[in-house]
Write a protein that holds these residues in place. Structure first.
Motif, short mmCIF file in Angstrom:
data_model
loop_
_atom_site.label_atom_id
_atom_site.label_comp_id
_atom_site.label_asym_id
_atom_site.label_seq_id
_atom_site.Cartn_x
_atom_site.Cartn_y
_atom_site.Cartn_z
N TYR A 1 0.80 -1.21 0.07
CA TYR A 1 -0.16 0.14 -0.03
C TYR A 1 0.72 1.43 -0.04
O TYR A 1 0.51 2.13 -0.82
CB TYR A 1 -1.00 -0.08 1.42
N VAL B 1 -3.25 -4.08 -4.76
CA VAL B 1 -2.60 -2.88 -3.91
C VAL B 1 -1.00 -2.68 -4.57
O VAL B 1 -0.31 -2.07 -3.93
CB VAL B 1 -2.30 -3.33 -2.38
N PRO C 1 -4.72 -2.64 6.45
CA PRO C 1 -4.81 -1.19 5.97
C PRO C 1 -4.52 -0.17 7.13
O PRO C 1 -3.99 0.87 6.73
CB PRO C 1 -6.20 -1.14 5.52
#
Length: 764
Positions: free
Chosen positions: A376, A423, A529
Motif C-alpha cells: 500500500y 495494492v 490497511p
C-alpha cells in the motif's frame, strides 16, 4: 507506565505546522491525534464537544489540542493562517465551501463522499450500515446464525489514519490538489473485503450465495486462554499438521488445504482443539514459532498491558490526569517515539512552498514491501508521483501473488493474486535474488540513487545481508527508510512472524469481534490497511522534513502497534473504569437497538441502528409496533437495550415478511439508519461506490478487465489515483538494469542465466 523524555531531532517532523480540526467521530479526531503526535499544533474549532464514547477516549484523542468554539464561517476564517484542515461533516457540504479555505490542505470526511448518488441526500447511517453496504459482513459468522460486524470501529480508525496521511501529502503538492474527499463507505469497503471482488472477477465466480467460513486454525482455546494462528503459506499448512501431532494427514489432500478442511470441518476442529487444549497459550506460541508458523496470544484490554513485547517497547503511557492508560504514537523517527507534551528540539519550519506538480514527483522509491501493508505504501507514493520500483525475487515472490485461489494451471497465475493486484498499482517490478552477491550489489547501487526505501520483512532479513539502517544510511545519507516489522525492531517478539490476522489476535481486535459469549473472531482484514495507513502517514511526515533538511530519516511503524490503537478503547475502559469490554455481536452500547436480520431470499440480510429518540419513533412508524411507544420499560436507551432480545425477536418477524430493498426503503424513509448486506465479491457494483468512481477498471494482460480501488479516498476533481496497472513479475528488469543502471546485454543475460533475475517464479 509513565512518559519518558524522548523527543528530539526529527521525532516531531511536522513541528511548526498548524492544523484546524472539526471532528465528530473517531475518524476526524484520530486524524488530528496523528498530526499532533508528529508535531503539528492542532486547534479543535467547532465540531462535537465530545465523541460520546466516554471521557477516556476524548481525553486520549484530544490530548494537547486547543479547543475553541465556532461555526463553519469561523473555521474558514481561521484557515487563513492554517496549513492543514481536518473537516468531518455529516454529509457533503454546500457548493463552494472548500474553495474558501485558501492554500491550506483540506481533507473532508463524510459518510458517503462529496460525489455519487448518495452524496448530499442526508441518508441516515451508522457504523453497522456502512459495514453492511461495504461488504464487511460477507464472511464473518456462522451459517447457523446472523453475520457479524467487526467490533472495534476499525473503519473509523483507518479513515483517520488515511485522512492524516492524505492531507500531509497534499500539502507537499500543487495547490489545485489540496482538497481530499474521504468517504467512510469507501474506507469500509477497502478495509474489510480482502479484494474478493478482484478474485471473483478473475475467476468469473458464479453469482450464488457464499458460505461464511471461520478462519481455521484461527482463534483456538488453550488450557489457560485463547491462542491465534494464521497459516499463510503451503509450508505453514504442512508444518501445522506436524505441530498438532497429525503427520498422517500430510498425505490427505483435504486436510492439507484451507478449502479442503471445510469438507471435514467438525473432524478438523476437534483435532486442532484437542491439541491446543493440552497446552498453555505460551506453549502453543513457542511451539508454532519453532516452525515459523504465525501465532500469538489473544489479548483483551487487561492482558495486553502485561505482554512482554508491549512492556519492553513501553507502548502504553498514563494520561496526564492519571485517570487511565492510553497508547503512545505507533511510529518512531530515528529510533525515537514522539513524546506528547514535551517541546521539540527540532528546528520548526513552515509549510513547504507550493509545487507545480504532484507531491512526490521526482522521488525514486525502492519498494521491498510485501503483502497488503507493505505494498500500500508504495502504491500511495506512486499515486503522489514517485517512481516506485517494486523489488522481489523469483525464489521468494511477494506472497500476495499466491492469494485468490487462482489455479496454478492458469497462464501467469503468479500475476493474478487478488491482494497483489489490489495494492500494487503505480509501480514497476524488478526481480533480484538478494541472497546472491550480484543481487545485493545491484540493490546497493539502487539504494545509492534512491530517495526512499520501504520494507516490511522480519527484522532479520535485511540485517542478514548487511543492509540495516546504519549500512543503508552510510550508502545514502539523504535516504528515508521505512521499516514495518510486525512487532517492532526491538523487544522479545521482534522476530515473530506476523500477518494481519496475527496482530488482530494479539492486539485485542479479535476479543471484541464475535457472538456474545462465543469465541473471539478475526475481523480478517482491517489490521493491514491500518498498519499501511499509519506507516504512510509517518513516512509522508518524514519526507516533508527530509526534503527540507536534506538528511535521511529512519521511520519505524509496526503492524501490531497500529492494530493496538484500533483496539485501544478496551485499554481505556479497563484502566479508566475497570470495565472489560466483551463481544456483543451486532449490538452496540451507542445504539438503542441494533442488529442484522434475515429478509426474503437466500442468505439475504438487512441491518438497522437506532441511535436516538427520533430514530426510535421512526422505527416504530416503519414497523408498526406502536405499543412500544406506550411501554414505560422502553422509554429510554437503557430500557431498550435491556429488552434487546424481545425487540429483536419482533423485528426478525417483521423483516422476514419483507424483501431487502423494501425493508431498507421503509426504514430510511422513517429516518432510521438501515443497510442491505452487500456481497464482497460484487462490492465494486455498489451504486454509491460505482457512482463516485471508487473503482477503476484496469486492463491486465492476463486477467483482462479488473476493477481496482487504487486508494480509498479521492483528490477532488481527480477520482482515480491509478496511473499504472499492477506490474508483471520482473516486467521491468531489462528497462531498469540496462536502461537505467547501464548493464550491458551480456551482463544482463548472465544475471538471467544465473537466476539472479527472472520473470517466472522458481520452478515454474
Amino acid at each position: 507506565m509513565t512518559m519518558t523524555s524522548t523527543t528530539s531531532g526529527t521525532s516531531l517532523p511536522l513541528a511548526g505546522l498548524r492544523a484546524l480540526e472539526w471532528s465528530t467521530s473517531i475518524a476526524g479526531a484520530y486524524a488530528g491525534r496523528l498530526l499532533a503526535d508528529a508535531g503539528v499544533t492542532v486547534t479543535r474549532l467547532g465540531g462535537a464537544a465530545t465523541l460520546g464514547r466516554g471521557p477516556e477516549l476524548d481525553g486520549y484523542l484530544h490530548l494537547g489540542k486547543e479547543r475553541r468554539e465556532g461555526d463553519l464561517a469561523d473555521l474558514v476564517a481561521a484557515a487563513a493562517t492554517a496549513d492543514l484542515v481536518v473537516l468531518e461533516l455529516p454529509d457533503a457540504p454546500e457548493d463552494g465551501l472548500l474553495d474558501r479555505f485558501g492554500d491550506a490542505a483540506v481533507v473532508v470526511i463524510t459518510p458517503f463522499g462529496l460525489t455519487g448518488p448518495w452524496a448530499g441526500t442526508a441518508r441516515p447511517w451508522s457504523e453497522l450500515t456502512l459495514q453492511l453496504e461495504g461488504g464487511a459482513l460477507s464472511s464473518r459468522g456462522s451459517m447457523d446464525s446472523y453475520p457479524v460486524m467487526t467490533g472495534s470501529s476499525e473503519a473509523l480508525w483507518i479513515a483517520g489514519s488515511m485522512a492524516a496521511g492524505a492531507v500531509v501529502t497534499a500539502l507537499q503538492g500543487e495547490r489545485s490538489g489540496r482538497r481530499i474527499d474521504l468517504a467512510l463507505l469507501d474506507v469500509t469497503a477497502y478495509a474489510n473485503n480482502m479484494f474478493q471482488d478482484v478474485s471473483a472477477t478473475i475467476g468469473q465466480t458464479p453469482r450464488a450465495p457464499m458460505p461464511r467460513m471461520r478462519l481455521t486454525p484461527g482463534v483456538e482455546p488453550a488450557s489457560d486462554g485463547w491462542v491465534g494462528f494464521n497459516l499463510a503459506s503451503a509450508a505453514n499448512h504442512q508444518d501445522f499438521l506436524v505441530l498438532m501431532e497429525r503427520p498422517e494427514w500430510l498425505a490427505d489432500e483435504q486436510m492439507s488445504t484451507f478449502l479442503g478442511r471445510y469438507a471435514r470441518y467438525a473432524e478438523w476442529v476437534e483435532a486442532v482443539r484437542a491439541w491446543t487444549r493440552r497446552h498453555t497459550v505460551a506453549e502453543c506460541v513457542e511451539a508454532a514459532g519453532r516452525f515459523r508458523i504465525p501465532a500469538a496470544p489473544v489479548h483483551d484490554g487487561a492482558s495486553i498491558l502485561h505482554d512482554e513485547q508491549v512492556v519492553a517497547r513501553d507502548f502504553y503511557e498514563t494520561h496526564p490526569s492519571g485517570a487511565f492508560t492510553m497508547p503512545r504514537p505507533p511510529f518512531l523517527f530515528d529510533g525515537v517515539r514522539p513524546e506528547r507534551g514535551v517541546p521539540s528540539t527540532a528546528a520548526e519550519h513552515t509549510a513547504p512552498a507550493s509545487t507545480d506538480g504532484l507531491p512526490f514527483a521526482g522521488l525514486r522509491v525502492l519498494d521491498l514491501g510485501t503483502w497488503w501493508v507493505g505494498a500500500y505504501v508504495g502504491a500511495a507514493l506512486g499515486a503522489g508521483g514517485a517512481d516506485v520500483v517494486k523489488v522481489e525475487s523469483t525464489s521468494r515472490i511477494d506472497g500476495s501473488r499466491t492469494m485468490g485461489f487462482v489455479p496454478t494451471e492458469r497462464e501467469h497465475w503468479w500475476d493474478l493474486g487478488n491482494i497483489y493486484l489490489g495494492v500494487n498499482v503505480n509501480k514497476r517490478d524488478l526481480t533480484l535474488d538478494l541472497a546472491t552477491a550480484a543481487g545485493r550489489e545491484l540493490l546497493v547501487r539502487m539504494i545509492g540513487d534512491a530517495d526512499v526505501l520501504i520494507e516490511n520483512y522480519a527484522p532479520r532479513v535485511l540485517e542478514a545481508i548487511g543492509l540495516d539502517w546504519d549500512a543503508v544510511h552510510e550508502i545514502n545519507p539523504r535516504l528515508v527508510m521505512l521499516r514495518m516489522p510486525a512487532f517492532g525492531l526491538t523487544g522479545p517478539r521482534r522476530e515473530m512472524v506476523g500477518y494481519a490476522q496475527t496482530v488482530e489476535q494479539f492486539s485485542g481486535l479479535c476479543w471484541r469481534t464475535g457472538y456474545p459469549g462465543g469465541d473471539p473472531t478475526n475481523p480478517s482484514g482491517p489490521a493491514d490497511p491500518m498498519g499501511a495507513a499509519s506507516s504512510f502517514f509517518a513516512l509522508s511526515a518524514a519526507l516533508l522534513e527530509a526534503r527540507r533538511s536534506g538528511r535521511g530519516i529512519l521511520v519505524e511503524a509496526t503492524l501490531a502497534e497500529s492494530a493496538m490503537v484500533m483496539a485501544s478503547e478496551q485499554v481505556l475502559a479497563w484502566t479508566g473504569r475497570g470495565e472489560l469490554l466483551e463481544r456483543t455481536g451486532n449490538r452496540s452500547a451507542l445504539a438503542d437497538v441494533q442488529g442484522v436480520f434475515a429478509v426474503r431470499g437466500t442468505d439475504e440480510w438487512v441491518g438497522l441502528s437506532v441511535l436516538d429518540d427520533a430514530q426510535w419513533r421512526g422505527l416504530v412508524a416503519a414497523t408498526g409496533f406502536t405499543e412500544w411507544l406506550s411501554d414505560p420499560a422502553l422509554a429510554d436507551r437503557a430500557g431498550r437495550q435491556a429488552a434487546a432480545d424481545r425487540l429483536e425477536a419482533q423485528l426478525a418477524d417483521w423483516f422476514a415478511t419483507h424483501d431487502a430493498d423494501e425493508a431498507v426503503e421503509k426504514l430510511l424513509g422513517a429516518g432510521v439508519p438501515a443497510g442491505r448486506r452487500t456481497d464482497w465479491r460484487w462490492v465494486h457494483e455498489h451504486p454509491q461506490l460505482a457512482g463516485r468512481g471508487t473503482y477503476t477498471v484496469v486492463e491486465h494482460p492476463y486477467a483482462g478487465e479488473v476493477p481496482l480501488p487504487g486508494l480509498p479516498y479521492q483528490r477532488v476533481g481527480t477520482p482515480s489515483w491509478i496511473t499504472r496497472r499492477p506490474p508483471l513479475l520482473g516486467e521491468h528488469n531489462e528497462e531498469i538494469l540496462c536502461g537505467e543502471l547501464g548493464l550491458s546485454p551480456e551482463a544482463y543475460q548472465e544475471l538471467v542465466d544465473s537466476q539472479v533475475v527472472g520473470t517466472r517464479p522458481a520452478g515454474q
